[in-house]
Motif scaffolding. Structure first.
Motif, PDB file in Angstrom:
ATOM      1  N   UNK A 148       0.846  -1.209   0.000  1.00 36.12           N
ATOM      2  CA  UNK A 148       0.000   0.000   0.000  1.00 36.12           C
ATOM      3  C   UNK A 148       0.877   1.255   0.000  1.00 36.12           C
ATOM      4  N   UNK A 149       1.963   1.218   0.761  1.00 37.80           N
ATOM      5  CA  UNK A 149       2.847   2.393   0.815  1.00 37.80           C
ATOM      6  C   UNK A 149       3.488   2.673  -0.542  1.00 37.80           C
ATOM      7  N   UNK A 150       3.837   1.596  -1.251  1.00 37.72           N
ATOM      8  CA  UNK A 150       4.436   1.795  -2.582  1.00 37.72           C
ATOM      9  C   UNK A 150       3.437   2.434  -3.547  1.00 37.72           C
ATOM     10  N   UNK A 151       2.155   2.191  -3.307  1.00 42.05           N
ATOM     11  CA  UNK A 151       1.121   2.721  -4.205  1.00 42.05           C
ATOM     12  C   UNK A 151       0.541   4.050  -3.733  1.00 42.05           C
ATOM     13  N   UNK A 152       0.941   4.469  -2.545  1.00 40.00           N
ATOM     14  CA  UNK A 152       0.265   5.602  -1.898  1.00 40.00           C
ATOM     15  C   UNK A 152       0.189   6.845  -2.792  1.00 40.00           C
ATOM     16  N   UNK A 153       1.233   7.105  -3.547  1.00 30.78           N
ATOM     17  CA  UNK A 153       1.229   8.295  -4.402  1.00 30.78           C
ATOM     18  C   UNK A 153       0.105   8.271  -5.423  1.00 30.78           C
ATOM     19  N   UNK A 154      -0.304   7.071  -5.826  1.00 28.73           N
ATOM     20  CA  UNK A 154      -1.367   6.967  -6.836  1.00 28.73           C
ATOM     21  C   UNK A 154      -2.757   7.145  -6.227  1.00 28.73           C
ATOM     22  N   UNK A 155      -2.856   7.032  -4.912  1.00 28.03           N
ATOM     23  CA  UNK A 155      -4.183   7.116  -4.283  1.00 28.03           C
ATOM     24  C   UNK A 155      -4.764   8.532  -4.380  1.00 28.03           C
ATOM     25  N   UNK A 156      -3.902   9.531  -4.463  1.00 31.64           N
ATOM     26  CA  UNK A 156      -4.376  10.913  -4.543  1.00 31.64           C
ATOM     27  C   UNK A 156      -5.120  11.323  -3.282  1.00 31.64           C
ATOM     28  N   UNK A 157      -6.006  12.312  -3.429  1.00 29.93           N
ATOM     29  CA  UNK A 157      -6.697  12.860  -2.253  1.00 29.93           C
ATOM     30  C   UNK A 157      -7.774  11.923  -1.723  1.00 29.93           C
ATOM     31  N   UNK A 158      -8.448  11.183  -2.640  1.00 28.62           N
ATOM     32  CA  UNK A 158      -9.626  10.417  -2.224  1.00 28.62           C
ATOM     33  C   UNK A 158      -9.413   8.923  -2.081  1.00 28.62           C
ATOM     34  N   UNK A 159      -8.349   8.411  -2.688  1.00 31.86           N
ATOM     35  CA  UNK A 159      -8.189   6.959  -2.737  1.00 31.86           C
ATOM     36  C   UNK A 159      -7.647   6.365  -1.454  1.00 31.86           C
ATOM     37  N   UNK A 160      -7.249   5.091  -1.545  1.00 29.41           N
ATOM     38  CA  UNK A 160      -6.737   4.406  -0.366  1.00 29.41           C
ATOM     39  C   UNK A 160      -6.783   2.902  -0.560  1.00 29.41           C
ATOM     40  N   UNK A 161      -7.117   2.200   0.509  1.00 24.11           N
ATOM     41  CA  UNK A 161      -7.174   0.741   0.467  1.00 24.11           C
ATOM     42  C   UNK A 161      -8.591   0.281   0.789  1.00 24.11           C
ATOM     43  N   UNK A 162      -9.098  -0.619  -0.045  1.00 24.28           N
ATOM     44  CA  UNK A 162     -10.383  -1.273   0.230  1.00 24.28           C
ATOM     45  C   UNK A 162     -10.128  -2.753   0.468  1.00 24.28           C
ATOM     46  N   UNK A 163     -10.789  -3.295   1.494  1.00 24.26           N
ATOM     47  CA  UNK A 163     -10.768  -4.751   1.671  1.00 24.26           C
ATOM     48  C   UNK A 163     -12.157  -5.270   1.352  1.00 24.26           C
ATOM     49  N   UNK A 164     -12.184  -6.208   0.399  1.00 23.05           N
ATOM     50  CA  UNK A 164     -13.439  -6.770  -0.086  1.00 23.05           C
ATOM     51  C   UNK A 164     -13.344  -8.289   0.050  1.00 23.05           C
ATOM     52  N   UNK A 165     -14.171  -9.019  -0.677  1.00 28.84           N
ATOM     53  CA  UNK A 165     -14.108 -10.465  -0.529  1.00 28.84           C
ATOM     54  C   UNK A 165     -14.614 -11.195  -1.757  1.00 28.84           C
ATOM     55  N   UNK A 166     -15.078 -12.472  -1.468  1.00 29.83           N
ATOM     56  CA  UNK A 166     -15.247 -13.096  -0.165  1.00 29.83           C
ATOM     57  C   UNK A 166     -15.917 -12.166   0.832  1.00 29.83           C
ATOM     58  N   UNK A 167     -15.760 -12.473   2.088  1.00 33.55           N
ATOM     59  CA  UNK A 167     -16.345 -11.618   3.118  1.00 33.55           C
ATOM     60  C   UNK A 167     -15.281 -11.229   4.132  1.00 33.55           C
ATOM     61  N   UNK A 168     -14.855  -9.960   4.102  1.00 34.36           N
ATOM     62  CA  UNK A 168     -13.743  -9.548   4.961  1.00 34.36           C
ATOM     63  C   UNK A 168     -14.033  -9.637   6.453  1.00 34.36           C
TER      64      UNK A 168
END
Ligand code: SF4
Length: 243
Positions: free
Chosen positions: A59-79
């Motif tokens: 996630x840290x390596x991608x952080x620059x691409x997240x911009x102001x609104x993005x981030x990490x989503x955990x989905x599933x399956x059922x998280x």
């Protein structure tokens, strides 16, 4: 070392929460939705174990691409099956200023889940049918806990998006769409409602797994059916998106 059982990771997804996001699909689900397009995520023993450390670093390596609104989503399956591990994962993401989002069917609500929700900036919650009998027919389980999760999130004053899969003959009855929309009309924490028209792209996976597909022969909703659902929801709810 803390590990999470995952199915896969999408590097930059645009469909599961705001902005561009790293999407982690966890393995295992206890619902059995007739339209599930990822039946390969259902087996709780399947998938692979990954270290939380590794996910945080990714996630840290991608952080620059997240911009102001993005981030990490955990989905599933059922998280929510992985609630204790995910609470740690989200805490660590927050320590790095990364927005967290949980895409859940709301099948559980207990103290561990409440702790996870406290670390979740945005919940994407599926309320798959407002009528309990139809919900059981669609998913194999009652809608009581998903509705309780929506109530809990509302009381906690933290935002959620609600999602609704529109399946011809299963979840497109106008009287229940109306009831669904009225149920949530007074919720202040619902920032958005997404209508997801059913598609049959996952049908081949059921066949591949040797499972029978209950929606064999059912076509995606027509333009008129999608418009009807959009109109009904929009009469009661502020921001409704047809995806
Ligand atoms: S909750 Fe999601 S992963 Fe589980 S069966 Fe339903 S659609 Fe599939």
């Amino acid at each position: 070392m803390t590990q999470l059982r995952i199915h896969s990771i999408e590097t930059l997804g645009a469909n599961d929460g705001p902005g561009l996001r790293m999407v982690v699909f966890t393995q295992g689900c206890l619902m059995r939705c007739v339209y599930c397009h990822n039946p390969d995520t259902l087996d709780p023993q399947g998938g692979q174990l990954v270290e939380i450390d590794e996910l945080v670093q990714r996630a840290l390596r991608q952080k620059n691409y997240f911009g102001k609104n993005g981030g990490v989503t955990v989905s599933g399956g059922e998280p929510s099956l992985h609630r204790v591990v995910l609470a740690e994962f989200f805490r660590r993401l927050h320590a790095h200023g990364i927005h967290t989002c949980l895409d859940t069917n709301g099948l559980f609500l207990d103290d561990e889940l409440r702790a996870l929700y406290a670390e979740t900036d945005l919940v994407l919650l599926d309320i798959k049918h407002i009528d309990d009998e139809h919900h059981r027919r669609l998913t194999g389980v009652s809608n009581a806990t998903p509705l309780a999760v929506a109530d809990f999130r509302e009381r906690s004053g933290q935002p959620m998006w609600l999602r609704y899969v529109l399946v011809p003959g299963w979840s497109d009855q106008p009287e229940f769409l109306e009831k669904w929309a009225r149920h949530f009309a007074a919720f202040r924490m619902v920032e958005r409602v997404e209508i997801l028209p059913y598609h049959s792209l996952g049908a081949h996976k059921w066949r591949h797994l040797g499972l029978s597909y209950a929606l064999e022969g059912i076509s995606p909703p027509s333009a008129a059916a999608k418009q009807q659902a959009l109109d009904i929801f929009s009469r009661h709810l502020p921001k409704v998106i047809l995806r």
